[in-house]
Motif scaffolding. Structure first.
Motif, short mmCIF file in Angstrom:
data_model
loop_
_atom_site.label_atom_id
_atom_site.label_comp_id
_atom_site.label_asym_id
_atom_site.label_seq_id
_atom_site.Cartn_x
_atom_site.Cartn_y
_atom_site.Cartn_z
N ALA A 73 0.82 -1.21 0.00
CA ALA A 73 0.00 0.00 0.00
C ALA A 73 0.86 1.27 0.00
CB ALA A 73 -0.92 0.00 1.22
N HIS A 74 2.12 1.15 0.39
CA HIS A 74 3.00 2.32 0.48
C HIS A 74 4.39 1.89 0.02
CE1 HIS A 74 -0.05 4.54 2.81
NE2 HIS A 74 -0.27 3.41 3.40
N ASP A 75 4.49 1.44 -1.21
CA ASP A 75 5.73 0.85 -1.72
C ASP A 75 6.70 1.95 -2.15
OD1 ASP A 75 7.73 -0.55 -3.00
OD2 ASP A 75 6.37 -2.04 -3.83
N MET A 76 7.61 2.30 -1.25
CA MET A 76 8.55 3.37 -1.53
C MET A 76 9.49 3.01 -2.68
SD MET A 76 7.88 5.88 0.58
CE MET A 76 6.23 5.48 0.02
N HIS A 99 17.29 5.75 -2.35
CA HIS A 99 16.21 4.95 -1.77
C HIS A 99 16.80 4.11 -0.65
CE1 HIS A 99 13.73 1.02 -2.19
NE2 HIS A 99 13.15 1.80 -1.31
N CYS A 100 16.20 4.14 0.53
CA CYS A 100 16.71 3.40 1.68
C CYS A 100 15.82 2.18 1.92
CB CYS A 100 16.73 4.27 2.93
SG CYS A 100 17.37 3.41 4.38
N THR A 101 16.43 0.99 1.85
CA THR A 101 15.70 -0.26 2.09
C THR A 101 15.88 -0.76 3.52
OG1 THR A 101 17.58 -1.56 1.28
CG2 THR A 101 15.88 -0.93 -0.34
N ASP A 102 16.71 -0.08 4.30
CA ASP A 102 16.96 -0.47 5.69
C ASP A 102 15.82 0.05 6.56
OD1 ASP A 102 17.83 -1.00 8.22
OD2 ASP A 102 19.62 0.26 8.13
N THR A 103 14.89 -0.82 6.90
CA THR A 103 13.72 -0.39 7.68
C THR A 103 14.08 -0.06 9.12
OG1 THR A 103 13.15 -2.68 8.20
CG2 THR A 103 12.14 -1.72 6.23
N GLY A 104 15.29 -0.41 9.53
CA GLY A 104 15.70 -0.10 10.89
C GLY A 104 15.95 1.37 11.13
N LEU A 105 16.13 2.14 10.06
CA LEU A 105 16.45 3.56 10.21
C LEU A 105 15.23 4.39 10.61
CD1 LEU A 105 19.06 5.17 9.96
CD2 LEU A 105 18.44 5.70 7.60
N LEU A 106 14.12 4.20 9.89
CA LEU A 106 12.89 4.95 10.19
C LEU A 106 11.71 4.06 10.56
CD1 LEU A 106 12.71 7.80 7.47
CD2 LEU A 106 13.73 7.83 9.75
#
Length: 351
Positions: A73-76, A99-106
């Motif tokens: 639904a929110h594919d960055m 583009h940041c794929t590291d979900t640990g950052l935010l």
């Protein structure tokens, strides 16, 4: 994304670790010394948009709402990829930075892009002083921009794999009907007559092109030196490969014009009723003239666009109704849902 003056302080629930983002960003692009000033743009009901203001350079960060779990639904990554692919062949997209794929950052993926400077028309104001004649010219320029997008070869932009093949219209009718049924609450109509009519009257696809799926006045940026010129098109999260007339119909659902009834005008989201602005019929005729596409059964595309907008509003209201969000802006969204359904039925009766 709007004028810098439209940005405000970041709400606590939407805040993030600015130093961490700054460190990550510096590994992808050269930046002036010092941390950025961070502001948040208001408006919208989906992805969150922030201004990162460095000395002499403005960047935009986009991320999903806090707590979002469904990546689809929110594919960055998808939103980033579409704009990056379009950049060489459609000069109105913002320039992507990283583009940041590291979900640990935010807590989610996000991406950063360059800010396009200019004016964005808003609910009641074009944001620039124009005569009625100039406003009319701006209307045609807007449609020229959509025509240019629909002339992009998806393969040339590296986006052909986004297509699911023939049957786009059929999938859209079925998909939005199912979404409405799942999001229905007691205070909105069933819309079964509208959905049945759409199913019985759906035409074959007229083409398969890159479509924006949210093409509106308040999603374009006007040149600060020449407000009759479009320099940017924003908010690509719904973009895909599909039928261009469906894109036009979806966009015109927002096009409230000066001679519409007071109830419809009450819910307008863009200054499409400004003195001199072109009408929906003029837009359709001009678009078909420029593209060579037959107008055909335009009532179908008009009804579909209005119904789709009703579903979008109802999905947002459903979240408020079930206390999944407490944003007071969504409290009365059931009212335009009913209004849009009635407008669909009026068009069907006249078709």
């Amino acid at each position: 994304m709007e004028t810098v003056e439209g940005a405000r302080a970041v709400r606590d629930e939407d805040s993030f670790d600015v130093p961490a983002v700054d460190r990550w960003l510096r590994t992808h692009t050269d930046l002036p010394d010092g941390p950025p000033e961070v502001r948040q743009f208001s408006g919208g009901a989906s992805n969150l948009t922030y201004l990162l203001r460095y000395a002499g350079r403005d960047l935009i960060l986009r991320r999903p709402p806090a707590g979002t779990k469904a990546k689809s639904a929110h594919d960055m990554g998808r939103e980033y990829r579409i704009q990056a692919g379009l950049a060489p062949v459609f000069p109105y997209v913002p320039r992507m930075v990283a583009h940041c794929t590291d979900t640990g950052l935010l807590g989610s993926e996000f991406y950063v892009m360059e800010r396009i400077a200019g004016t964005i028309p808003r609910r009641s104001e074009l944001g620039v002083e124009l005569t009625p004649e100039q406003t009319r010219q701006l209307g045609f320029t807007l449609i020229d921009t959509l025509v240019a997008l629909h002339q992009v070869d998806p393969a040339q932009a590296g986006l052909a794999d986004l297509s699911r093949g023939d049957g786009y219209v059929e999938r859209q009718v079925h998909g939005w009907s199912e979404r409405y049924r799942k999001a229905k609450t007691w205070n909105v109509g069933g819309a079964e007559k509208v959905m049945t009519w759409l199913e019985a009257n759906r035409p074959a696809d007229v083409g398969s092109r890159v479509i924006h799926n949210d093409f509106r006045l308040d999603n374009v940026v006007l040149d600060p030196a020449d407000p009759l010129k479009v320099v940017g098109v924003l908010d690509w999260e719904l973009a895909t490969i599909g039928d261009p007339l469906m894109d036009l119909g979806s966009g015109l659902a927002y096009w409230v014009q000066a001679d519409d009834d007071w109830a419809f005008r009450r819910f307008r989201l863009q200054p499409s009723d400004a003195p001199g602005m072109i009408t929906r019929d003029e837009i359709v005729d001009y678009y078909c003239e420029q593209t060579g596409v037959e107008r055909g059964n335009w009532a179908f595309y008009e009804v579909f666009g209005l119904f789709r907008l009703a579903v979008i509003a109802q999905q947002i209201y459903y979240r408020y109704h079930h206390k999944q969000t407490r944003n007071p802006r969504f409290k009365n969204l059931w009212l335009p849902v009913n209004l849009l359904e009635r407008r669909c039925r009026q068009i069907i009766r006249q078709a």
